[in-house]
Design a protein around this motif. Structure first.
Motif, PDB file in Angstrom:
ATOM      1  N   VAL A 188      10.580  43.592 -38.918  1.00 56.91           N
ATOM      2  CA  VAL A 188      11.321  44.828 -39.168  1.00 56.91           C
ATOM      3  C   VAL A 188      11.679  45.559 -37.883  1.00 56.91           C
ATOM      4  CG1 VAL A 188      10.342  45.149 -41.461  1.00 56.91           C
ATOM      5  CG2 VAL A 188       9.190  46.159 -39.480  1.00 56.91           C
ATOM      6  N   GLY A 189      11.237  45.042 -36.730  1.00 55.25           N
ATOM      7  CA  GLY A 189      11.545  45.679 -35.459  1.00 55.25           C
ATOM      8  C   GLY A 189      10.378  46.412 -34.845  1.00 55.25           C
ATOM      9  N   TYR A 190       9.249  46.437 -35.547  1.00 52.31           N
ATOM     10  CA  TYR A 190       8.057  47.068 -34.977  1.00 52.31           C
ATOM     11  C   TYR A 190       7.553  46.242 -33.797  1.00 52.31           C
ATOM     12  CZ  TYR A 190       3.172  48.204 -34.209  1.00 52.31           C
ATOM     13  OH  TYR A 190       1.987  48.522 -33.601  1.00 52.31           O
ATOM     14  N   PHE A 191       7.052  46.938 -32.766  1.00 54.25           N
ATOM     15  CA  PHE A 191       6.394  46.253 -31.657  1.00 54.25           C
ATOM     16  C   PHE A 191       5.296  47.156 -31.107  1.00 54.25           C
ATOM     17  CE2 PHE A 191       9.763  48.788 -29.876  1.00 54.25           C
ATOM     18  CZ  PHE A 191       9.262  49.289 -28.688  1.00 54.25           C
ATOM     19  N   GLU A 238       9.143  45.550 -18.959  1.00 54.80           N
ATOM     20  CA  GLU A 238       7.969  45.118 -18.200  1.00 54.80           C
ATOM     21  C   GLU A 238       6.825  44.913 -19.188  1.00 54.80           C
ATOM     22  OE1 GLU A 238       4.779  46.810 -14.885  1.00 54.80           O
ATOM     23  OE2 GLU A 238       6.717  47.812 -15.144  1.00 54.80           O
ATOM     24  N   ILE A 239       6.277  43.718 -19.234  1.00 53.71           N
ATOM     25  CA  ILE A 239       5.203  43.400 -20.178  1.00 53.71           C
ATOM     26  C   ILE A 239       3.859  43.681 -19.493  1.00 53.71           C
ATOM     27  CG2 ILE A 239       4.189  41.605 -21.631  1.00 53.71           C
ATOM     28  CD1 ILE A 239       6.940  40.227 -21.571  1.00 53.71           C
ATOM     29  N   VAL A 240       3.075  44.551 -20.105  1.00 50.33           N
ATOM     30  CA  VAL A 240       1.830  44.980 -19.466  1.00 50.33           C
ATOM     31  C   VAL A 240       0.588  44.480 -20.209  1.00 50.33           C
ATOM     32  CG1 VAL A 240       2.900  47.000 -18.410  1.00 50.33           C
ATOM     33  CG2 VAL A 240       1.901  47.201 -20.701  1.00 50.33           C
ATOM     34  N   LYS A 241       0.774  43.689 -21.256  1.00 53.63           N
ATOM     35  CA  LYS A 241      -0.333  43.051 -21.963  1.00 53.63           C
ATOM     36  C   LYS A 241      -0.124  41.540 -21.957  1.00 53.63           C
ATOM     37  CE  LYS A 241      -2.075  46.449 -25.323  1.00 53.63           C
ATOM     38  NZ  LYS A 241      -2.244  46.723 -26.783  1.00 53.63           N
ATOM     39  N   ASN A 242      -1.214  40.791 -22.158  1.00 58.46           N
ATOM     40  CA  ASN A 242      -1.091  39.331 -22.194  1.00 58.46           C
ATOM     41  C   ASN A 242      -0.163  38.878 -23.319  1.00 58.46           C
ATOM     42  OD1 ASN A 242      -2.814  38.990 -20.023  1.00 58.46           O
ATOM     43  ND2 ASN A 242      -4.636  38.878 -21.312  1.00 58.46           N
ATOM     44  N   LYS A 243      -0.236  39.573 -24.437  1.00 59.84           N
ATOM     45  CA  LYS A 243       0.673  39.284 -25.544  1.00 59.84           C
ATOM     46  C   LYS A 243       0.921  40.574 -26.312  1.00 59.84           C
ATOM     47  CE  LYS A 243      -2.933  37.632 -28.740  1.00 59.84           C
ATOM     48  NZ  LYS A 243      -3.327  36.520 -29.644  1.00 59.84           N
ATOM     49  N   VAL A 244       2.142  40.711 -26.803  1.00 57.37           N
ATOM     50  CA  VAL A 244       2.580  41.936 -27.464  1.00 57.37           C
ATOM     51  C   VAL A 244       3.017  41.593 -28.883  1.00 57.37           C
ATOM     52  CG1 VAL A 244       4.183  43.871 -27.410  1.00 57.37           C
ATOM     53  CG2 VAL A 244       3.325  42.898 -25.258  1.00 57.37           C
ATOM     54  N   GLY A 256       3.962  49.278 -28.761  1.00 58.33           N
ATOM     55  CA  GLY A 256       4.529  50.027 -27.655  1.00 58.33           C
ATOM     56  C   GLY A 256       3.615  50.159 -26.457  1.00 58.33           C
ATOM     57  N   SER A 257       2.307  49.967 -26.669  1.00 57.37           N
ATOM     58  CA  SER A 257       1.377  50.065 -25.538  1.00 57.37           C
ATOM     59  C   SER A 257       1.428  48.824 -24.652  1.00 57.37           C
ATOM     60  CB  SER A 257      -0.054  50.266 -26.050  1.00 57.37           C
ATOM     61  OG  SER A 257      -0.506  49.115 -26.760  1.00 57.37           O
ATOM     62  N   GLY A 258       2.127  47.771 -25.106  1.00 56.68           N
ATOM     63  CA  GLY A 258       2.162  46.518 -24.366  1.00 56.68           C
ATOM     64  C   GLY A 258       3.384  46.320 -23.502  1.00 56.68           C
ATOM     65  N   VAL A 259       4.350  47.241 -23.584  1.00 59.86           N
ATOM     66  CA  VAL A 259       5.583  47.086 -22.818  1.00 59.86           C
ATOM     67  C   VAL A 259       6.018  48.431 -22.236  1.00 59.86           C
ATOM     68  CG1 VAL A 259       6.433  45.121 -24.161  1.00 59.86           C
ATOM     69  CG2 VAL A 259       7.031  47.439 -24.855  1.00 59.86           C
ATOM     70  N   LYS A 260       6.733  48.346 -21.119  1.00 59.99           N
ATOM     71  CA  LYS A 260       7.424  49.498 -20.554  1.00 59.99           C
ATOM     72  C   LYS A 260       8.911  49.193 -20.606  1.00 59.99           C
ATOM     73  CE  LYS A 260       3.797  51.058 -17.366  1.00 59.99           C
ATOM     74  NZ  LYS A 260       3.458  51.299 -15.932  1.00 59.99           N
ATOM     75  N   ILE A 261       9.665  50.098 -21.198  1.00 57.16           N
ATOM     76  CA  ILE A 261      11.099  49.888 -21.380  1.00 57.16           C
ATOM     77  C   ILE A 261      11.854  50.819 -20.444  1.00 57.16           C
ATOM     78  CG2 ILE A 261      12.994  49.925 -23.044  1.00 57.16           C
ATOM     79  CD1 ILE A 261      10.760  49.647 -25.220  1.00 57.16           C
ATOM     80  N   MET A 262      12.801  50.265 -19.710  1.00 57.94           N
ATOM     81  CA  MET A 262      13.581  51.045 -18.757  1.00 57.94           C
ATOM     82  C   MET A 262      15.058  50.778 -18.957  1.00 57.94           C
ATOM     83  SD  MET A 262      11.036  50.092 -15.617  1.00 57.94           S
ATOM     84  CE  MET A 262      10.601  48.554 -16.450  1.00 57.94           C
ATOM     85  N   GLY A 263      15.879  51.679 -18.479  1.00 59.40           N
ATOM     86  CA  GLY A 263      17.312  51.498 -18.574  1.00 59.40           C
ATOM     87  C   GLY A 263      17.904  52.074 -19.846  1.00 59.40           C
ATOM     88  N   GLN A 264      19.007  51.486 -20.304  1.00 55.37           N
ATOM     89  CA  GLN A 264      19.777  52.036 -21.415  1.00 55.37           C
ATOM     90  C   GLN A 264      18.951  52.164 -22.686  1.00 55.37           C
ATOM     91  OE1 GLN A 264      22.880  53.185 -21.060  1.00 55.37           O
ATOM     92  NE2 GLN A 264      22.875  53.914 -23.169  1.00 55.37           N
ATOM     93  N   MET A 265      18.134  51.162 -22.994  1.00 57.28           N
ATOM     94  CA  MET A 265      17.326  51.220 -24.221  1.00 57.28           C
ATOM     95  C   MET A 265      16.334  52.374 -24.196  1.00 57.28           C
ATOM     96  SD  MET A 265      16.464  47.274 -25.207  1.00 57.28           S
ATOM     97  CE  MET A 265      17.715  46.167 -25.843  1.00 57.28           C
ATOM     98  N   ALA A 266      15.892  52.750 -23.001  1.00 57.47           N
ATOM     99  CA  ALA A 266      14.906  53.826 -22.889  1.00 57.47           C
ATOM    100  C   ALA A 266      15.536  55.197 -23.071  1.00 57.47           C
ATOM    101  CB  ALA A 266      14.210  53.750 -21.533  1.00 57.47           C
ATOM    102  N   ILE A 267      16.857  55.272 -22.979  1.00 64.53           N
ATOM    103  CA  ILE A 267      17.531  56.559 -23.144  1.00 64.53           C
ATOM    104  C   ILE A 267      17.428  57.039 -24.590  1.00 64.53           C
ATOM    105  CG2 ILE A 267      19.803  57.678 -23.083  1.00 64.53           C
ATOM    106  CD1 ILE A 267      20.472  55.964 -20.669  1.00 64.53           C
ATOM    107  N   GLN A 268      17.422  56.087 -25.525  1.00 64.46           N
ATOM    108  CA  GLN A 268      17.320  56.460 -26.935  1.00 64.46           C
ATOM    109  C   GLN A 268      15.930  57.023 -27.219  1.00 64.46           C
ATOM    110  OE1 GLN A 268      18.569  52.773 -28.963  1.00 64.46           O
ATOM    111  NE2 GLN A 268      20.415  53.863 -29.555  1.00 64.46           N
ATOM    112  N   ARG A 269      15.890  58.198 -27.783  1.00 68.14           N
ATOM    113  CA  ARG A 269      14.627  58.869 -28.065  1.00 68.14           C
ATOM    114  C   ARG A 269      14.527  59.144 -29.566  1.00 68.14           C
ATOM    115  NH1 ARG A 269      13.652  60.896 -22.721  1.00 68.14           N
ATOM    116  NH2 ARG A 269      14.110  59.066 -21.450  1.00 68.14           N
TER     117      ARG A 269
END
Length: 285
Positions: free
Chosen positions: A255-258, A244-250, A260-273
């Motif tokens: 290198v894979g950095y993003f 779920e994108i919660v900012k106008n642009k993220v 994190g305040s701009g998105v909500k991640i749910m499901g399998q990817m969110a299980i990884q901590r």
């Protein structure tokens, strides 16, 4: 620099010097004991930047440590914290927190909050990393199951192990990387979602490609920009992850950095901590 091994200490006046040439597109994080971290995204300039940190002030109820009920409550809270923070994966279960006594809790019954003035020192015996994690936020709602945490990690690789153990670590790192949010953003940046096994659809089931999702700014930086939720398929499996994108642009990086305040991640990817967290200089072998 959060998610790397690049870091240094300031002198008593707050001045420091840090070589950022390997990760000059990543934000710079400044942390101090007893203060919330500050992240700078635009710090390469010829002017001095003054950074002020906000102190961590917690109203923790006084606990009589000799009270058996309080000891049992702390044991239960610590167990719940580690399950949510480190994760319940094989790598999460192999993590050890060296300074558990520095973690404090506020338990309201329906929710659990955790605080740590000092960085949490973690030995990841699954992936072969030692991590200092500066925790700024942890909250778990027992009723809804909603969990959120915020902070930054400084990595060090265990260089004392032999080749056999290194090979084991590498296999586990590869397994943690494949299909992860880390893998997704790297693939998106390179416009190689399909070749890396990812399919993205919107809520109507329509497939989305790089041009549907990404804009490039005047600064040549790339941003995830989409109105609506994204449904992620990996290796043609049913969608088990949602963004779920919660900012106008993220903002996100190669290198894979993003942001994190701009998105909500749910499901399998969110299980990884934290137990499955990889540094940004990790490369798939």
């Amino acid at each position: 620099i959060n998610g790397t091994s690049i870091g240094t200490y300031s002198d008593k006046n707050g001045y420091f010097e840090l070589d950022i040439t390997k990760h000059n597109s990543l934000p710079l994080t400044i942390s101090a004991l007893g203060y919330y971290s500050v992240t700078l995204t635009d710090f390469i300039s010829d002017k001095i930047t003054e950074v002020r940190l906000k102190p961590k002030i917690y109203e923790l109820k006084e606990v009589i440590v000799t009270d058996k009920s309080h000891r049992n409550e702390r044991i239960a809270n610590l167990k719940l914290f580690k399950a949510q923070f480190l994760g319940s994966s094989a790598n999460g279960r192999k993590c050890v927190i060296l300074n558990e006594e520095d973690i404090k809790f506020i338990d309201s019954g329906s929710s659990l909050k955790a605080f740590a003035i000092k960085p949490i020192e973690i030995v990841n015996n699954g992936l072969g990393y030692k991590i200092k994690y500066y925790l700024d936020l942890f909250e778990y709602n027992r009723v809804s199951g909603f969990f959120s945490y915020k902070g930054n990690a400084l990595f060090n690789e265990d260089m004392s192990v032999g080749m056999t153990q290194n090979n084991i670590f590498e296999k586990r790192r590869k397994k943690a990387y494949i299909g992860s949010i880390f893998h997704f953003f790297r693939s998106l940046w390179r416009n190689s979602l399909e070749s890396n096994g990812f399919i993205i659809r919107n809520s109507e089931g329509e497939s989305l490609n790089f041009n549907d999702l990404v804009i490039t700014g005047a600064d040549s930086k790339k941003y995830l920009c989409y109105l609506g939720n994204l449904y992620l398929y990996y290796m043609s499996k049913p969608p088990d992850s949602y963004i779920e994108i919660v900012k106008n642009k993220v903002y996100f990086d190669s290198v894979g950095y993003f942001d994190g305040s701009g998105v909500k991640i749910m499901g399998q990817m969110a299980i990884q901590r934290i137990g499955d967290l990889l540094p940004y200089d990790y490369e798939l072998k």
